[in-house]
Design a protein around this motif. Structure first.
Motif, PDB file in Angstrom:
ATOM      1  N   ALA A 144      -0.550  10.603  10.587  1.00 29.99           N
ATOM      2  CA  ALA A 144      -1.686   9.652   9.796  1.00 29.99           C
ATOM      3  C   ALA A 144      -0.624   7.985   8.902  1.00 29.99           C
ATOM      4  CB  ALA A 144      -2.378   9.853   9.634  1.00 29.99           C
ATOM      5  N   THR A 145       0.052   8.848   8.196  1.00 32.89           N
ATOM      6  CA  THR A 145       0.419   7.626   7.320  1.00 32.89           C
ATOM      7  C   THR A 145       1.563   6.697   8.319  1.00 32.89           C
ATOM      8  OG1 THR A 145       1.010   9.400   5.816  1.00 32.89           O
ATOM      9  CG2 THR A 145       2.255   6.920   5.286  1.00 32.89           C
ATOM     10  N   LEU A 146       2.145   7.709   9.335  1.00 29.46           N
ATOM     11  CA  LEU A 146       3.720   6.998  10.514  1.00 29.46           C
ATOM     12  C   LEU A 146       3.087   5.771  11.745  1.00 29.46           C
ATOM     13  CD1 LEU A 146       5.479  10.010  11.201  1.00 29.46           C
ATOM     14  CD2 LEU A 146       6.067   7.767   9.766  1.00 29.46           C
ATOM     15  N   THR A 147       1.660   6.422  11.669  1.00 31.16           N
ATOM     16  CA  THR A 147       0.688   5.462  12.908  1.00 31.16           C
ATOM     17  C   THR A 147      -0.105   4.595  11.881  1.00 31.16           C
ATOM     18  OG1 THR A 147      -1.293   6.894  12.849  1.00 31.16           O
ATOM     19  CG2 THR A 147       0.302   7.549  14.644  1.00 31.16           C
ATOM     20  N   ARG A 148      -0.575   4.565  10.745  1.00 37.38           N
ATOM     21  CA  ARG A 148      -1.133   3.279  10.393  1.00 37.38           C
ATOM     22  C   ARG A 148      -0.484   1.869  10.289  1.00 37.38           C
ATOM     23  NH1 ARG A 148      -1.429   4.287   4.179  1.00 37.38           N
ATOM     24  NH2 ARG A 148      -2.174   6.120   5.596  1.00 37.38           N
TER      25      ARG A 148
END
Length: 60
Positions: A19-23
């Motif tokens: 989720a952090t990578l796709t933010r």
């Protein structure tokens, strides 16, 4: 029971880092650290799976 908890924690870590990578707006340093964290979590889960298979149950 303990290996199952470890696998659940590992899955949670991988989910949060994905989720952090796709933010949008995430810096490159954070993305690199997220990828490293995912790799460490996956390696740890794999180690947990392989080592828990060799544990013997005690006699009661």
């Amino acid at each position: 029971m303990i290996p199952a908890i470890g696998l659940m924690v590992g899955a949670y870590i991988v989910t949060r880092m994905t989720a952090t990578l796709t933010r949008p707006g995430t810096s490159k340093v954070v993305k690199v650290l997220a990828i490293l964290t995912i790799a460490v979590a996956l390696i740890s889960c794999l180690d947990l799976l392989t080592s828990s298979a060799t544990l013997s149950t005690g006699r009661f």
